[in-house]
Motif scaffolding. Structure first.
Motif, PDB file in Angstrom:
ATOM      1  N   UNK A  35       0.822  -1.220   0.000  1.00 48.54           N
ATOM      2  CA  UNK A  35       0.000   0.000   0.000  1.00 48.54           C
ATOM      3  C   UNK A  35       0.853   1.266   0.000  1.00 48.54           C
ATOM      4  N   UNK A  36       2.149   1.117  -0.314  1.00 45.92           N
ATOM      5  CA  UNK A  36       3.007   2.292  -0.349  1.00 45.92           C
ATOM      6  C   UNK A  36       3.551   2.630   1.026  1.00 45.92           C
ATOM      7  N   UNK A  37       4.406   3.643   1.101  1.00 44.76           N
ATOM      8  CA  UNK A  37       5.002   4.014   2.394  1.00 44.76           C
ATOM      9  C   UNK A  37       3.956   4.522   3.381  1.00 44.76           C
ATOM     10  N   UNK A  38       4.198   4.242   4.641  1.00 44.72           N
ATOM     11  CA  UNK A  38       3.270   4.689   5.682  1.00 44.72           C
ATOM     12  C   UNK A  38       3.334   6.211   5.808  1.00 44.72           C
ATOM     13  N   UNK A  39       2.192   6.890   5.739  1.00 44.81           N
ATOM     14  CA  UNK A  39       2.216   8.365   5.872  1.00 44.81           C
ATOM     15  C   UNK A  39       2.759   8.778   7.232  1.00 44.81           C
ATOM     16  N   UNK A  40       3.308   9.980   7.282  1.00 43.64           N
ATOM     17  CA  UNK A  40       3.770  10.506   8.561  1.00 43.64           C
ATOM     18  C   UNK A  40       2.598  10.600   9.534  1.00 43.64           C
ATOM     19  N   UNK A  41       2.938  10.596  10.813  1.00 44.90           N
ATOM     20  CA  UNK A  41       1.880  10.607  11.837  1.00 44.90           C
ATOM     21  C   UNK A  41       0.976  11.821  11.683  1.00 44.90           C
ATOM     22  N   UNK A  42       1.579  12.975  11.276  1.00 46.83           N
ATOM     23  CA  UNK A  42       0.793  14.199  11.146  1.00 46.83           C
ATOM     24  C   UNK A  42      -0.216  14.128  10.011  1.00 46.83           C
ATOM     25  N   UNK A  43      -0.022  13.157   9.086  1.00 46.28           N
ATOM     26  CA  UNK A  43      -0.884  13.047   7.912  1.00 46.28           C
ATOM     27  C   UNK A  43      -1.928  11.957   8.059  1.00 46.28           C
ATOM     28  N   UNK A  44      -1.867  11.182   9.139  1.00 41.58           N
ATOM     29  CA  UNK A  44      -2.802  10.072   9.310  1.00 41.58           C
ATOM     30  C   UNK A  44      -4.042  10.537  10.063  1.00 41.58           C
ATOM     31  N   UNK A  45      -5.215  10.484   9.428  1.00 41.95           N
ATOM     32  CA  UNK A  45      -6.441  10.944  10.106  1.00 41.95           C
ATOM     33  C   UNK A  45      -6.676  10.172  11.398  1.00 41.95           C
ATOM     34  N   UNK A  46      -6.965  10.913  12.447  1.00 40.65           N
ATOM     35  CA  UNK A  46      -7.258  10.290  13.723  1.00 40.65           C
ATOM     36  C   UNK A  46      -6.052  10.082  14.608  1.00 40.65           C
ATOM     37  N   UNK A  47      -4.857  10.205  14.048  1.00 42.01           N
ATOM     38  CA  UNK A  47      -3.652  10.022  14.858  1.00 42.01           C
ATOM     39  C   UNK A  47      -3.504  11.220  15.804  1.00 42.01           C
ATOM     40  N   UNK A  48      -3.028  10.988  17.052  1.00 39.48           N
ATOM     41  CA  UNK A  48      -2.894  12.111  17.996  1.00 39.48           C
ATOM     42  C   UNK A  48      -2.043  13.264  17.444  1.00 39.48           C
ATOM     43  N   UNK A  49      -0.962  12.948  16.730  1.00 37.24           N
ATOM     44  CA  UNK A  49      -0.131  14.014  16.182  1.00 37.24           C
ATOM     45  C   UNK A  49      -0.850  14.774  15.074  1.00 37.24           C
ATOM     46  N   UNK A  50      -1.722  14.072  14.329  1.00 33.28           N
ATOM     47  CA  UNK A  50      -2.491  14.760  13.299  1.00 33.28           C
ATOM     48  C   UNK A  50      -3.464  15.738  13.935  1.00 33.28           C
ATOM     49  N   UNK A  51      -4.079  15.321  15.038  1.00 31.60           N
ATOM     50  CA  UNK A  51      -5.012  16.217  15.736  1.00 31.60           C
ATOM     51  C   UNK A  51      -4.269  17.416  16.323  1.00 31.60           C
ATOM     52  N   UNK A  52      -3.058  17.164  16.858  1.00 32.54           N
ATOM     53  CA  UNK A  52      -2.276  18.265  17.406  1.00 32.54           C
ATOM     54  C   UNK A  52      -1.885  19.253  16.316  1.00 32.54           C
ATOM     55  N   UNK A  53      -1.472  18.723  15.158  1.00 32.66           N
ATOM     56  CA  UNK A  53      -1.083  19.605  14.051  1.00 32.66           C
ATOM     57  C   UNK A  53      -2.262  20.434  13.570  1.00 32.66           C
ATOM     58  N   UNK A  54      -3.447  19.808  13.501  1.00 28.82           N
ATOM     59  CA  UNK A  54      -4.633  20.544  13.071  1.00 28.82           C
ATOM     60  C   UNK A  54      -4.991  21.643  14.068  1.00 28.82           C
ATOM     61  N   UNK A  55      -4.870  21.326  15.354  1.00 25.64           N
ATOM     62  CA  UNK A  55      -5.169  22.334  16.376  1.00 25.64           C
ATOM     63  C   UNK A  55      -4.170  23.482  16.314  1.00 25.64           C
ATOM     64  N   UNK A  56      -2.873  23.156  16.087  1.00 25.02           N
ATOM     65  CA  UNK A  56      -1.863  24.211  15.989  1.00 25.02           C
ATOM     66  C   UNK A  56      -2.121  25.101  14.779  1.00 25.02           C
ATOM     67  N   UNK A  57      -2.527  24.488  13.663  1.00 23.52           N
ATOM     68  CA  UNK A  57      -2.831  25.283  12.471  1.00 23.52           C
ATOM     69  C   UNK A  57      -4.016  26.207  12.713  1.00 23.52           C
ATOM     70  N   UNK A  58      -4.995  25.714  13.457  1.00 29.26           N
ATOM     71  CA  UNK A  58      -6.165  26.547  13.747  1.00 29.26           C
ATOM     72  C   UNK A  58      -5.788  27.719  14.650  1.00 29.26           C
ATOM     73  N   UNK A  59      -4.926  27.448  15.655  1.00 28.11           N
ATOM     74  CA  UNK A  59      -4.474  28.540  16.526  1.00 28.11           C
ATOM     75  C   UNK A  59      -3.682  29.580  15.747  1.00 28.11           C
ATOM     76  N   UNK A  60      -2.830  29.102  14.834  1.00 31.09           N
ATOM     77  CA  UNK A  60      -2.043  30.040  14.030  1.00 31.09           C
ATOM     78  C   UNK A  60      -2.940  30.896  13.149  1.00 31.09           C
ATOM     79  N   UNK A  61      -3.983  30.279  12.608  1.00 28.35           N
ATOM     80  CA  UNK A  61      -4.915  31.032  11.765  1.00 28.35           C
ATOM     81  C   UNK A  61      -5.640  32.099  12.573  1.00 28.35           C
ATOM     82  N   UNK A  62      -6.033  31.738  13.798  1.00 30.85           N
ATOM     83  CA  UNK A  62      -6.690  32.724  14.652  1.00 30.85           C
ATOM     84  C   UNK A  62      -5.738  33.857  14.997  1.00 30.85           C
TER      85      UNK A  62
END
Length: 318
Positions: A35-62
């Protein structure tokens, strides 16, 4: 026997068998394919690091939204000082039925002379616009501050004809301290102020107010990486001196004052960060009487900048 097709009433009709009749239909082969290389943790939906990255992006946007929106300077004295200093206001808000005094009259006159729109609004609306600040019936809306590129600061300093003097802030998060440092930088001949993009106050209404309008005249830039920018300036021949309570020299023995210089001011609590301290050519302390707590960031910056300006006057470097 259950499932026996020969038992009466248990004959399966043709074409109703579940699953593949002949072969696997390619399911077995596809199951063996990679299935190809495993995506980075930040790119995997539902992964804790993905949620953290999304939250950080939202804070930066605000944060960007806060910086990019217009600011309102509140209070009669701050508004008058800002108008006198030429702060680029866009709208002067005056509360309905305000008790007009000399400051209100002057603010309205200055705004009219500068072509700034003057709007009378209910006091409740002015309360909302100023986030319940003590506005005394006056509020001056200013556009988002236009920051310059760090390279522009050094170019401006070199074009001045005097040895460059720049001020860099390392984690100063109080806008009042920022405004006071900008005011001191202007008073003692600095050519520009550099802010880091993270963990730093920006030029908000509070900083405008504390700077007494000097932010309109002082070039201010933002560095994506403060340490890297200081190193780039060092490669251009600029010396780096950081304010530190445990400095390598005290202010009386600062030998870099007349050289092209960047004064780095640390945060209100922890002072200079480790990487910035290691980048400095010297760290400078301010001698104080025993039993007295350290000065805050803006006062310490003013003391050091005043000493640099004095030495440059004495040696004729300005």
């Amino acid at each position: 026997m259950a499932g026996n097709s020969k038992r009466r009433g248990a004959i399966r009709k043709e074409g109703t068998k579940k699953g593949a009749v002949v072969g696997s239909g390619g399911q077995r082969r596809r199951g063996l394919e990679g299935k190809g290389p495993t995506p980075r943790a930040e790119m995997r939906p539902g992964h804790p690091k993905q949620r953290q990255a999304a939250a950080a992006a939202k804070r930066a946007e605000k944060a960007r939204d806060r910086k990019e929106g217009p600011e309102i300077i509140a209070g009669r004295n701050p508004v008058v000082e800002a108008l006198r200093a030429g702060v680029p206001g866009t709208t002067l808000f005056v509360a309905l039925n305000v008790d007009a005094d000399d400051r209100v009259t002057e603010a309205v006159r200055l705004a009219a002379d500068k072509g700034i729109s003057i709007l009378e609004i209910p006091r409740e609306e002015l309360d909302r616009k100023t986030n319940r600040a003590v506005h005394q019936g006056l509020g001056l809306q200013v556009p988002p501050f236009e920051y310059q590129h760090p390279d522009d600061l050094l170019a401006i300093a070199k074009d001045s004809g005097d040895p460059p003097l720049l001020v860099a802030l390392d984690g100063v998060t109080d806008p009042r301290n920022l405004g006071a440092i900008v005011r001191s930088a202007a008073a003692f001949g600095a050519h520009g102020v550099l802010l880091p993009s993270r963990r730093s106050a920006g030029i908000t209404a509070v900083a405008w107010r504390t700077s007494a309008g000097t932010a309109a005249k002082m070039p201010i830039a933002i560095a994506t990486n403060l340490t890297r920018q200081l190193k780039l300036w060092a490669e251009e021949g600029v010396m780096i001196a950081g304010l530190d309570a445990d400095g390598s020299v005290d202010i009386d023995n600062l030998s870099l004052a007349t050289d092209p210089l960047v004064v780095v001011v640390g945060s209100e609590g922890r002072g200079l960060s480790r990487l910035v301290r290691e980048t400095c050519d010297e760290t400078v302390s301010i001698p104080m009487a025993a039993g007295v707590e350290s000065l805050n960031a803006s006062v310490a910056a003013a003391v050091l900048l005043a000493e640099v300006a004095r030495r440059r006057r004495v040696t004729g470097r300005i």
